[in-house]
Design a protein around this motif. Structure first.
Motif, PDB file in Angstrom:
ATOM      1  N   ALA A  28     -19.485   3.875  19.452  1.00 22.38           N
ATOM      2  CA  ALA A  28     -19.924   5.256  19.634  1.00 22.38           C
ATOM      3  C   ALA A  28     -18.851   6.192  19.099  1.00 22.38           C
ATOM      4  O   ALA A  28     -17.691   5.821  18.941  1.00 22.38           O
ATOM      5  N   GLY A  29     -19.260   7.401  18.833  1.00 21.30           N
ATOM      6  CA  GLY A  29     -18.348   8.435  18.369  1.00 21.30           C
ATOM      7  C   GLY A  29     -19.103   9.734  18.248  1.00 21.30           C
ATOM      8  O   GLY A  29     -20.334   9.762  18.314  1.00 21.30           O
ATOM      9  N   HIS A  30     -18.364  10.803  18.109  1.00 19.46           N
ATOM     10  CA  HIS A  30     -18.986  12.123  17.985  1.00 19.46           C
ATOM     11  C   HIS A  30     -19.502  12.374  16.577  1.00 19.46           C
ATOM     12  O   HIS A  30     -20.404  13.173  16.375  1.00 19.46           O
ATOM     13  N   ARG A  31     -18.913  11.689  15.606  1.00 19.83           N
ATOM     14  CA  ARG A  31     -19.326  11.870  14.207  1.00 19.83           C
ATOM     15  C   ARG A  31     -19.673  10.521  13.598  1.00 19.83           C
ATOM     16  O   ARG A  31     -19.167   9.485  14.008  1.00 19.83           O
ATOM     17  N   ALA A  32     -20.525  10.575  12.601  1.00 17.91           N
ATOM     18  CA  ALA A  32     -20.944   9.344  11.921  1.00 17.91           C
ATOM     19  C   ALA A  32     -19.747   8.612  11.325  1.00 17.91           C
ATOM     20  O   ALA A  32     -19.719   7.378  11.316  1.00 17.91           O
ATOM     21  N   THR A  33     -18.757   9.349  10.856  1.00 18.64           N
ATOM     22  CA  THR A  33     -17.579   8.691  10.278  1.00 18.64           C
ATOM     23  C   THR A  33     -16.808   7.912  11.340  1.00 18.64           C
ATOM     24  O   THR A  33     -16.272   6.840  11.040  1.00 18.64           O
ATOM     25  N   GLU A  34     -16.780   8.410  12.567  1.00 17.88           N
ATOM     26  CA  GLU A  34     -16.102   7.686  13.653  1.00 17.88           C
ATOM     27  C   GLU A  34     -16.825   6.379  13.962  1.00 17.88           C
ATOM     28  O   GLU A  34     -16.188   5.338  14.139  1.00 17.88           O
ATOM     29  N   HIS A  39     -17.234   0.415  13.304  1.00 17.13           N
ATOM     30  CA  HIS A  39     -17.915  -0.798  12.838  1.00 17.13           C
ATOM     31  C   HIS A  39     -17.001  -1.625  11.942  1.00 17.13           C
ATOM     32  O   HIS A  39     -17.045  -2.852  11.974  1.00 17.13           O
ATOM     33  N   LEU A  40     -16.172  -0.959  11.173  1.00 13.56           N
ATOM     34  CA  LEU A  40     -15.281  -1.670  10.246  1.00 13.56           C
ATOM     35  C   LEU A  40     -14.015  -2.202  10.904  1.00 13.56           C
ATOM     36  O   LEU A  40     -13.517  -3.262  10.531  1.00 13.56           O
ATOM     37  N   LEU A  63     -21.221 -10.980  20.917  1.00 15.03           N
ATOM     38  CA  LEU A  63     -19.962 -10.679  20.225  1.00 15.03           C
ATOM     39  C   LEU A  63     -19.812 -11.509  18.951  1.00 15.03           C
ATOM     40  O   LEU A  63     -19.245 -11.029  17.965  1.00 15.03           O
ATOM     41  N   THR A  64     -20.342 -12.718  18.943  1.00 14.00           N
ATOM     42  CA  THR A  64     -20.287 -13.544  17.742  1.00 14.00           C
ATOM     43  C   THR A  64     -21.127 -12.918  16.630  1.00 14.00           C
ATOM     44  O   THR A  64     -20.723 -12.915  15.464  1.00 14.00           O
ATOM     45  N   ALA A  65     -22.280 -12.361  16.987  1.00 16.95           N
ATOM     46  CA  ALA A  65     -23.122 -11.690  15.988  1.00 16.95           C
ATOM     47  C   ALA A  65     -22.430 -10.457  15.424  1.00 16.95           C
ATOM     48  O   ALA A  65     -22.710 -10.039  14.302  1.00 16.95           O
ATOM     49  N   LEU A  66     -21.499  -9.882  16.188  1.00 16.84           N
ATOM     50  CA  LEU A  66     -20.797  -8.663  15.765  1.00 16.84           C
ATOM     51  C   LEU A  66     -19.417  -8.931  15.172  1.00 16.84           C
ATOM     52  O   LEU A  66     -18.616  -8.009  15.008  1.00 16.84           O
TER      53      LEU A  66
END
Length: 93
Positions: A28-34, A39-40, A63-66
């Motif tokens: 989660a984050g306030h902005r899409a870039t966050e 994710h990265l 967690l394995t899928a992620l």
């Protein structure tokens, strides 16, 4: 920055399953870039912190899928489904 592969689809499925199981997305984050950066670079929160009723095996399957490294994820949707089935079939600890 790489081409999408079946491993990308498994990651996306893992995100959906995580949210279905916990009621919140893995990042989660306030902005899409966050969110994109998370994710990265960031590990997802253990799903049991949001949904303590989940078994350790079920949380491990999510967690394995992620996993950040595609080679560390289940190799097929069937493999992920088997992990989840085993996790759901195990008697409560």
């Amino acid at each position: 920055g790489e081409d999408a592969t079946p491993a990308s689809d498994l990651y996306a499925l893992g995100c959906v399953l995580y949210e279905c199981a916990t009621g919140a997305p893995p990042f989660a984050g306030h902005r899409a870039t966050e969110v994109g950066f998370a994710h990265l670079m960031e590990p997802p929160l253990d799903p049991r912190e949001r949904a303590p009723e989940l078994s350790a095996d079920f949380a491990l399957a999510l967690l394995t899928a992620l996993e950040k490294t595609p080679a560390s994820r289940p190799t097929t949707p069937t493999a992920l489904a088997r992990m989840l089935h085993v996790a759901c079939s195990a008697p409560p600890a």
